[in-house]
Motif scaffolding. Structure first.
Motif, mmCIF file in Angstrom:
data_model
loop_
_atom_site.group_PDB
_atom_site.id
_atom_site.type_symbol
_atom_site.label_atom_id
_atom_site.label_comp_id
_atom_site.label_asym_id
_atom_site.label_seq_id
_atom_site.Cartn_x
_atom_site.Cartn_y
_atom_site.Cartn_z
ATOM 1 N N GLU A 193 -5.235 15.117 5.285
ATOM 2 C CA GLU A 193 -4.868 14.297 4.123
ATOM 3 C C GLU A 193 -3.503 13.656 4.322
ATOM 4 O OE1 GLU A 193 -5.789 12.619 0.388
ATOM 5 O OE2 GLU A 193 -7.007 13.646 1.857
ATOM 6 N N LEU A 194 -2.572 14.392 4.913
ATOM 7 C CA LEU A 194 -1.244 13.845 5.208
ATOM 8 C C LEU A 194 -1.358 12.658 6.151
ATOM 9 C CD1 LEU A 194 1.917 14.084 5.199
ATOM 10 C CD2 LEU A 194 1.638 15.595 7.163
ATOM 11 N N GLN A 195 -2.114 12.808 7.215
ATOM 12 C CA GLN A 195 -2.282 11.719 8.180
ATOM 13 C C GLN A 195 -2.995 10.526 7.556
ATOM 14 O OE1 GLN A 195 -0.752 11.619 11.037
ATOM 15 N NE2 GLN A 195 0.069 13.623 10.514
ATOM 16 N N ARG A 196 -3.980 10.792 6.711
ATOM 17 C CA ARG A 196 -4.718 9.710 6.054
ATOM 18 C C ARG A 196 -3.801 8.892 5.150
ATOM 19 N NH1 ARG A 196 -8.393 8.831 1.379
ATOM 20 N NH2 ARG A 196 -7.485 10.627 0.353
ATOM 21 N N ILE A 197 -2.965 9.568 4.368
ATOM 22 C CA ILE A 197 -2.062 8.872 3.455
ATOM 23 C C ILE A 197 -1.013 8.089 4.229
ATOM 24 C CG2 ILE A 197 -0.303 9.191 1.668
ATOM 25 C CD1 ILE A 197 -1.981 11.626 0.717
ATOM 26 N N LYS A 198 -0.407 8.728 5.237
ATOM 27 C CA LYS A 198 0.620 8.044 6.021
ATOM 28 C C LYS A 198 0.057 6.815 6.732
ATOM 29 C CE LYS A 198 3.726 10.117 8.353
ATOM 30 N NZ LYS A 198 4.466 10.970 9.284
ATOM 31 N N THR A 199 -1.135 6.938 7.302
ATOM 32 C CA THR A 199 -1.750 5.807 8.000
ATOM 33 C C THR A 199 -2.049 4.669 7.033
ATOM 34 O OG1 THR A 199 -2.736 7.303 9.613
ATOM 35 C CG2 THR A 199 -3.712 5.110 9.429
ATOM 36 N N THR A 200 -2.558 4.999 5.851
ATOM 37 C CA THR A 200 -2.864 3.975 4.855
ATOM 38 C C THR A 200 -1.586 3.269 4.395
ATOM 39 O OG1 THR A 200 -4.755 5.269 4.108
ATOM 40 C CG2 THR A 200 -3.991 3.530 2.651
ATOM 41 N N LEU A 201 -0.524 4.028 4.174
ATOM 42 C CA LEU A 201 0.748 3.416 3.767
ATOM 43 C C LEU A 201 1.291 2.513 4.866
ATOM 44 C CD1 LEU A 201 2.482 6.429 1.980
ATOM 45 C CD2 LEU A 201 1.523 4.387 0.906
ATOM 46 N N GLU A 202 1.234 2.972 6.114
ATOM 47 C CA GLU A 202 1.713 2.154 7.223
ATOM 48 C C GLU A 202 0.870 0.905 7.403
ATOM 49 O OE1 GLU A 202 1.761 5.030 10.362
ATOM 50 O OE2 GLU A 202 3.578 6.000 9.593
ATOM 51 N N ASP A 203 -0.451 1.014 7.204
ATOM 52 C CA ASP A 203 -1.324 -0.163 7.281
ATOM 53 C C ASP A 203 -1.020 -1.164 6.173
ATOM 54 O OD1 ASP A 203 -2.550 0.886 9.495
ATOM 55 O OD2 ASP A 203 -4.364 1.556 8.442
ATOM 56 N N SER A 204 -0.495 -0.669 5.057
ATOM 57 C CA SER A 204 -0.124 -1.538 3.932
ATOM 58 C C SER A 204 1.319 -2.023 4.046
ATOM 59 C CB SER A 204 -0.302 -0.789 2.610
ATOM 60 O OG SER A 204 -1.629 -0.374 2.447
ATOM 61 N N ALA A 205 1.941 -1.803 5.196
ATOM 62 C CA ALA A 205 3.320 -2.233 5.468
ATOM 63 C C ALA A 205 4.326 -1.560 4.542
ATOM 64 C CB ALA A 205 3.448 -3.745 5.412
ATOM 65 N N ILE A 206 4.054 -0.306 4.188
ATOM 66 C CA ILE A 206 4.978 0.477 3.364
ATOM 67 C C ILE A 206 5.591 1.542 4.261
ATOM 68 C CG2 ILE A 206 5.209 2.012 1.384
ATOM 69 C CD1 ILE A 206 2.675 0.665 0.244
ATOM 70 N N PRO A 207 6.910 1.478 4.484
ATOM 71 C CA PRO A 207 7.531 2.515 5.309
ATOM 72 C C PRO A 207 7.487 3.857 4.587
ATOM 73 C CG PRO A 207 9.193 1.038 4.403
ATOM 74 C CD PRO A 207 7.861 0.498 3.998
ATOM 75 N N VAL A 255 8.961 7.504 0.219
ATOM 76 C CA VAL A 255 8.944 6.065 0.471
ATOM 77 C C VAL A 255 10.221 5.462 -0.115
ATOM 78 C CG1 VAL A 255 6.421 5.902 0.465
ATOM 79 C CG2 VAL A 255 7.664 5.584 -1.657
ATOM 80 N N PRO A 256 10.625 4.281 0.330
ATOM 81 C CA PRO A 256 11.787 3.633 -0.287
ATOM 82 C C PRO A 256 11.502 3.323 -1.755
ATOM 83 C CG PRO A 256 11.206 2.555 1.777
ATOM 84 C CD PRO A 256 10.121 3.527 1.471
ATOM 85 N N TYR A 257 12.528 3.422 -2.573
ATOM 86 C CA TYR A 257 12.365 3.188 -4.008
ATOM 87 C C TYR A 257 11.758 1.810 -4.280
ATOM 88 C CZ TYR A 257 13.457 2.409 -8.900
ATOM 89 O OH TYR A 257 13.363 2.117 -10.228
ATOM 90 N N ALA A 258 12.142 0.798 -3.507
ATOM 91 C CA ALA A 258 11.629 -0.558 -3.713
ATOM 92 C C ALA A 258 10.115 -0.633 -3.497
ATOM 93 C CB ALA A 258 12.341 -1.532 -2.781
ATOM 94 N N ALA A 259 9.566 0.246 -2.671
ATOM 95 C CA ALA A 259 8.131 0.211 -2.359
ATOM 96 C C ALA A 259 7.340 1.276 -3.112
ATOM 97 C CB ALA A 259 7.938 0.397 -0.858
ATOM 98 N N TYR A 260 7.987 1.985 -4.042
ATOM 99 C CA TYR A 260 7.334 3.105 -4.713
ATOM 100 C C TYR A 260 6.087 2.667 -5.490
ATOM 101 C CZ TYR A 260 6.404 7.034 -7.773
ATOM 102 O OH TYR A 260 5.786 8.060 -8.432
ATOM 103 N N GLU A 261 6.202 1.621 -6.296
ATOM 104 C CA GLU A 261 5.055 1.176 -7.117
ATOM 105 C C GLU A 261 3.865 0.785 -6.245
ATOM 106 O OE1 GLU A 261 4.642 1.293 -10.411
ATOM 107 O OE2 GLU A 261 6.603 2.262 -10.552
ATOM 108 N N LYS A 262 4.119 0.041 -5.181
ATOM 109 C CA LYS A 262 3.038 -0.376 -4.291
ATOM 110 C C LYS A 262 2.416 0.848 -3.605
ATOM 111 C CE LYS A 262 1.962 -3.416 -0.426
ATOM 112 N NZ LYS A 262 2.490 -4.283 0.621
#
Length: 171
Positions: free
Chosen positions: A44-58, A85-92
């Motif tokens: 689940e950790l890898q799935r979430i991190k990969t999805t966030l990275e694919d969405s250009a969210i550091p 995640v960075p505060y600026a990208a939290y909502e996304k």
């Protein structure tokens, strides 16, 4: 918006202490301040991190202090980690996690592979499990074992009977 410097959780402006670790809260002054999004482990950790990275969210994962890792024994890390995640990208990032089913809308709960929230106090609409006492659980297991043995015996004796009947036709 306020956040806790220790555990990175976000809080409302009217709160003074972190509900998770009881430390004082601080105003977010930098948009790149890392804030807590969700806790996850293993696949689940890898799935979430990969999805966030694919969405250009550091994003980054921080090991939780109160969990121990089985990495030394199993060869891979199965411990739970906090994803920040960075505060600026939290909502996304939050919306992305809701989209993949990692967070239920309105709650920040990680979901198991079968879609049931971890640490959920509510029962799902599809399944309801009854808590059994030790005696009842043992009784169910014994009856299940006896029924399994009876099924095997019926299959073996039935096969033997059919084989004997077929042999009798040709003798």
């Amino acid at each position: 918006m306020k956040y806790c410097k220790k555990c990175k959780h976000l809080h409302n402006d009217n709160e003074e202490l972190c509900t998770a670790c009881k430390k004082p809260l601080y105003e977010i002054t930098d948009e790149n301040t890392p804030v807590y999004l969700i806790s996850a482990g293993g696949f689940e950790l890898q799935r979430i991190k990969t999805t966030l990275e694919d969405s250009a969210i550091p994003c980054d994962s921080i090991p939780q202090k109160h969990t121990t890792s089985a990495e030394a024994v199993t060869g891979y890390d199965i411990s739970y980690r906090d994803i920040v995640v960075p505060y600026a990208a939290y909502e996304k990032a939050y919306d992305v996690c809701v989209g993949i089913g990692a967070i239920k809308e309105g709650e920040e709960e990680i979901l198991e592979d079968d879609g049931v929230p971890v640490n959920s106090d509510t029962k799902t609409a599809t399944e309801e499990f009854e808590e059994m006492s030790g005696t009842k659980r043992t009784t169910v297991r014994v009856i299940s074992a006896i029924l399994l043995i009876l099924i095997f015996a019926a299959v073996i004796y039935g096969t033997d009977f059919i084989t004997g009947f077929i042999k009798g036709l040709f003798s």
